[in-house]
Design a protein around this motif. Structure first.
Motif, short mmCIF file in Angstrom:
data_model
loop_
_atom_site.label_atom_id
_atom_site.label_comp_id
_atom_site.label_asym_id
_atom_site.label_seq_id
_atom_site.Cartn_x
_atom_site.Cartn_y
_atom_site.Cartn_z
N ARG A 155 -16.05 -0.36 -5.33
CA ARG A 155 -14.99 -1.31 -5.70
C ARG A 155 -13.61 -0.70 -5.48
O ARG A 155 -12.67 -1.38 -5.05
CB ARG A 155 -15.20 -1.76 -7.14
N TRP A 156 -13.49 0.60 -5.73
CA TRP A 156 -12.24 1.28 -5.40
C TRP A 156 -11.99 1.22 -3.90
O TRP A 156 -10.87 0.98 -3.45
CB TRP A 156 -12.31 2.74 -5.84
N ALA A 157 -13.04 1.47 -3.13
CA ALA A 157 -12.90 1.48 -1.67
C ALA A 157 -12.50 0.12 -1.14
O ALA A 157 -11.69 0.00 -0.21
CB ALA A 157 -14.19 1.95 -1.03
N ARG A 158 -13.05 -0.94 -1.74
CA ARG A 158 -12.72 -2.29 -1.29
C ARG A 158 -11.26 -2.62 -1.57
O ARG A 158 -10.65 -3.44 -0.87
CB ARG A 158 -13.63 -3.31 -1.98
N GLN A 159 -10.69 -2.01 -2.58
CA GLN A 159 -9.27 -2.27 -2.87
C GLN A 159 -8.38 -1.63 -1.81
O GLN A 159 -7.25 -2.07 -1.60
CB GLN A 159 -8.91 -1.73 -4.26
N GLY A 160 -8.87 -0.60 -1.14
CA GLY A 160 -8.17 -0.07 0.02
C GLY A 160 -7.37 1.19 -0.24
O GLY A 160 -7.15 1.60 -1.38
N ASN A 161 -6.92 1.77 0.87
CA ASN A 161 -6.25 3.07 0.79
C ASN A 161 -4.76 2.98 0.48
O ASN A 161 -4.08 4.01 0.47
CB ASN A 161 -6.47 3.86 2.08
N ARG A 162 -4.25 1.79 0.21
CA ARG A 162 -2.85 1.67 -0.18
C ARG A 162 -2.67 1.06 -1.57
O ARG A 162 -1.58 1.09 -2.12
CB ARG A 162 -2.07 0.83 0.84
N LEU A 163 -3.74 0.50 -2.12
CA LEU A 163 -3.64 -0.15 -3.42
C LEU A 163 -4.41 0.56 -4.52
O LEU A 163 -4.03 0.50 -5.68
CB LEU A 163 -4.12 -1.60 -3.33
N ASN A 164 -5.52 1.23 -4.17
CA ASN A 164 -6.30 1.90 -5.20
C ASN A 164 -5.78 3.32 -5.37
O ASN A 164 -5.72 4.09 -4.40
CB ASN A 164 -7.78 1.92 -4.83
N PRO A 165 -5.40 3.70 -6.58
CA PRO A 165 -4.80 5.03 -6.76
C PRO A 165 -5.74 6.18 -6.41
O PRO A 165 -5.31 7.20 -5.86
CB PRO A 165 -4.39 5.06 -8.23
N HIS A 166 -7.03 6.04 -6.73
CA HIS A 166 -7.98 7.11 -6.44
C HIS A 166 -8.16 7.28 -4.94
O HIS A 166 -8.14 8.40 -4.42
CB HIS A 166 -9.33 6.79 -7.10
N LYS A 167 -8.35 6.18 -4.23
CA LYS A 167 -8.57 6.25 -2.79
C LYS A 167 -7.28 6.60 -2.04
O LYS A 167 -7.32 7.30 -1.02
CB LYS A 167 -9.14 4.93 -2.28
N ALA A 168 -6.15 6.12 -2.53
CA ALA A 168 -4.88 6.48 -1.89
C ALA A 168 -4.66 7.98 -1.96
O ALA A 168 -4.21 8.61 -0.99
CB ALA A 168 -3.72 5.74 -2.57
N ALA A 169 -4.98 8.60 -3.10
CA ALA A 169 -4.78 10.04 -3.26
C ALA A 169 -5.68 10.83 -2.32
O ALA A 169 -5.23 11.78 -1.65
CB ALA A 169 -5.04 10.44 -4.71
N SER A 170 -6.94 10.45 -2.23
CA SER A 170 -7.87 11.17 -1.36
C SER A 170 -7.55 10.95 0.10
O SER A 170 -7.47 11.90 0.90
CB SER A 170 -9.31 10.72 -1.65
N ASP A 171 -7.34 9.69 0.49
CA ASP A 171 -7.08 9.36 1.89
C ASP A 171 -5.72 9.91 2.33
O ASP A 171 -5.58 10.44 3.44
CB ASP A 171 -7.11 7.84 2.06
N GLY A 172 -4.72 9.79 1.47
CA GLY A 172 -3.38 10.20 1.84
C GLY A 172 -3.21 11.70 1.95
O GLY A 172 -2.38 12.18 2.74
#
Length: 739
Positions: free
Chosen positions: A519-536
């Motif tokens: 569900r975090w991943a579906r929110q995307g790499n610019r909106l989900n704080p957890h995924k944005a931190a890892s991806d960014g």
């Protein structure tokens, strides 16, 4: 110490210049693209003879990207972020092909879909292509570049389905020797061999797996590719329990091949998720295990522009910060001709910056750009002191989070008071300099979704407590709904599932995390704080991490730790499969066919009472016998352990030598990669440079990191930069020979 090559590469005399490409996979496609695009530099009366050697016969793709591979394997990069040719971002790469002749993988798929109507090519720019589709595109582009090269009357191209086992060198030139005994003279060799795997008898972990399997009478599969051969019904049928050593991308390929590839189906269920419908041809069970006990995390949906313009640029983790750390806290390496830059300790010097960058990006994503400046300003004094080496020593990896956490506490306390109605937004705004209303609305969008924002805005406009509009709502992205929650934690980021007493509880905890992670991943790499931190940080700033690590940037002891621990964190955090692929893995866990109950630090061992080989989970009490044991891990390059003889022979003949990280404290570390010159020529055993050979890609692992990557467009990608470095040397040699 190395000595320069004084002879240079030989110039042809009255015959074509003979170039051999050893390895015909993706890097050969890129090299052929640049060679054919620049072939008009071949002078009058000059000739060029190119021979490409690919042991699989899969020219353009190679084994790992073969068009004939399992249809259940996917790329872990979207189609618009894969390309095949140089573009305007690569300095000195001209002349470039017309745009129509250098499509991205997505554009190639659209053209193929228009001509065939096949659904596997019907992809949007943000879709994840199947890996065989990438193989088809690579082969097609290789063929196009080959035809372009052959159009020149002075150029000749020969393709050899043959395995190269040795490159003999003499003063007169090089000889490429193949397994069938053929010998091909060459003036220059470009090694593009890609990834291999370890001979089980030449590596400690491989020997252990093989011997455990032999004890229990289990089939040992040292490498699962090609899967139709290594994992066929004749080798692991429906009665077998398969142990899968590894839980990364290779393991996911293995699991899907043994299930969906055997005729099983994944069907959507009401709401969200999938259910697995078995065919009956699957194995009786699949036991997946690894050191962490976790699969790689789902890659987030990409919401950044494909041209790289939306990539995170870094606030604290920057090239300049690494340079300052080297100057102020680095360990000096003693001099002589082999003098190096000061070395860093990753955990002490670099990891605090990585964690700070992740935490800062996490909170800016959660709270919005309105909160960025106060958060940055609050942490800046400690950050500058850290770079200068004056921050209190021994403060630990989280030493730069103290002020950041305090600033987040203050921001969220203000937001909470507005939400609960103890302050109006106007009253809160009078107390702080940052835009309270904008930050609160941004937080609402991130946590509750865009449809919740108008209701909160309505409350703010009427000076009503916004909490009234949010009561009863849940977060569609599985974020905590308390404004003071959703805090960043490095431990939670890398180890989101803690120890559990018993296999069933561990399975349940893994399943819950994977659902949240998707569900975090579906929110995307610019909106989900957890995924944005890892991806960014671990993707967008990977070049900064490489800058700190590569070319002996770390002490020998620290590099060993980095490769054993933090490279694995990178793979789990930022190099996983697409959410739709991980949804299939979850469905297999729910079905019971895939067992993840072994937990962390699981291993295989012989079970004396039963005479079987079992997977043993020391922290969960899990024990289960297996009939097939698959080594589904990606092996680091090491010619001493490689299953193919080429690099072992080159090492034995002294044509190459291993790269060594020798630190001032006297400790040495040899990860396995080759020692190369700045232009990627191997350093011979005697310290001289063999300038007639160029090595690109995986064999330079150790001195360099993060080398397993397809070419990316519009990003000045290192794969093409390396190719251009080789090409410049190649043309320099031919032009010097022409006088």
């Amino acid at each position: 110490m190395t000595t320069p090559d004084v002879s240079g590469r030989p110039a042809p005399a009255g015959r074509p210049y003979r170039l051999a490409l050893v390895g015909g996979g993706p890097r050969a496609t890129y090299a052929l693209e640049r060679l054919s695009a620049t072939i008009d530099r071949l002078g009058p009366g000059q000739g060029l003879e190119v021979r490409v050697f690919e042991r699989t016969g899969e020219f353009g793709a190679g084994l790992a990207h073969s068009p004939s591979q399992a249809r259940t394997s996917y790329l872990n990069r979207i189609g618009s972020q894969v390309s095949f040719a140089a573009d305007e971002t690569v300095a000195g790469a001209g002349p470039l092909r017309p745009v129509a002749e250098r499509p991205t993988l997505h554009e190639w798929c659209r053209r193929r879909f228009e001509s065939t109507g096949h659904p596997d090519f019907d992809l949007a720019p943000e879709d994840w292509p199947k890996r065989y589709v990438h193989g088809l595109a690579l082969r097609d582009m290789f063929d196009a570049f080959a035809a372009d090269l052959r159009r020149h009357p002075g150029a000749d191209l020969h393709l050899h389905q043959a395995e190269v086992v040795e490159i003999e060198s003499s003063d007169d030139g090089l000889t490429v020797v193949t397994a069938d005994g053929e010998r091909h003279p060459a003036d220059e060799v470009l090694l593009l061999t890609g990834h291999s795997y370890h001979d089980p008898e030449r590596s400690r972990s491989g020997r252990r797996l093989a011997r455990c399997a032999a004890f229990g009478g289990a089939l040992h599969v040292a490498h699962p590719y090609p899967m139709d051969r290594e994992l066929g019904l004749d080798r692991c049928g429906p009665e077998a329990v398969v142990g899968c050593a590894g839980m990364g991308l290779t393991a996911i390929d293995t699991i899907l091949h043994l299930t969906e590839g055997r005729g099983g189906r994944f069907e959507p269920v009401p709401g969200d998720g999938l259910v697995y419908r078995p065919s009956g041809a699957e194995p009786a069970g699949i036991v997946a295990f690894s050191g962490s006990g976790l699969f790689t995390f789902a890659r987030p949906d990409n919401h950044k522009p494909s041209d790289g313009s939306g990539d995170h640029r870094g606030t604290f983790l920057t090239h300049e910060a690494v340079r300052q750390l080297r100057a102020n806290v680095g360990s000096p390496y003693p001099g002589g001709e082999d003098e190096r830059q000061p070395q860093l300790d990753f955990e002490k010097d670099v990891l605090p910056l990585v964690i700070l960058e992740m935490a800062h990006l996490h909170y800016v994503t959660l709270l919005g750009p309105g909160a960025a400046m106060p958060l940055t300003q609050r942490v800046m004094p400690d950050y500058l002191a850290f770079l200068s080496g004056t921050l209190a020593s021994g403060a630990g990896r989280d030493c730069l989070l103290v002020r950041l956490d305090a600033a987040v506490d203050q921001v969220t306390e203000v937001l909470d008071s507005v939400l609960r109605g103890t302050r109006t937004a106007a009253e809160a705004q009078a107390l702080v300099s940052w835009p309270v209303r904008d930050v609160l609305l941004h937080w609402t969008r991130v946590v509750f979704g865009a449809d919740a924002e108008p209701a909160v805005r309505h409350c703010l406009d009427r000076e009503q407590p916004p909490k009234l509009a949010l009561d009863g709502r849940t977060s569609p992205s599985a974020l905590d709904t308390a404004v003071t929650a959703n805090r960043f934690s490095w431990d939670d980021a890398v180890s989101p599932v803690g120890p559990q007493p018993g296999p069933q509880r561990f399975r349940r905890a893994v399943r819950q995390f994977m659902d949240r992670d998707q569900r975090w991943a579906r929110q995307g790499n610019r909106l989900n704080p957890h995924k944005a931190a890892s991806d960014g940080v671990w993707r967008d700033l990977r070049s900064v991490i490489s800058y700190a690590v590569d070319d002996a940037g770390l002490t020998a002891a620290s590099q060993r730790i980095f490769l054993n621990r933090y490279a694995r964190h990178h793979n789990r955090l930022a190099n996983g499969a697409a959410p739709e692929i991980m949804a299939k893995i979850v469905a297999l866990i729910d079905h019971g066919l895939l067992d993840v109950g072994a937990g962390p630090e699981a291993r295989v061992r012989p079970d004396e009472p039963t005479g079987r080989v079992v997977v043993d989970g020391p922290h969960t009490g899990f024990v289960r016998p297996v009939d097939v044991l698959v080594d589904a891990r990606m092996h680091a390059f090491d010619p001493r352990a490689d299953v193919l003889p080429l690099y072992r022979n080159l090492l034995a003949s002294g044509t190459v030598r291993l790269w060594r990280n020798a630190s001032a404290d006297g400790e040495d570390f040899m990860p396995g990669g080759l020692e190369l010159s700045p232009n990627f020529h191997p350093v011979r055993a005697d310290g001289s440079i063999e300038s007639r050979i160029t090595v690109l890609g995986v064999p330079s692992e150790g001195a360099r990191s993060f080398l397993l990557s397809a070419l990316r467009p519009n990003s000045d990608h290192y794969v093409m930069r390396d190719t251009v470095t080789w090409l410049n040397g190649f043309w320099g040699t031919l032009e010097a020979a022409a006088g």
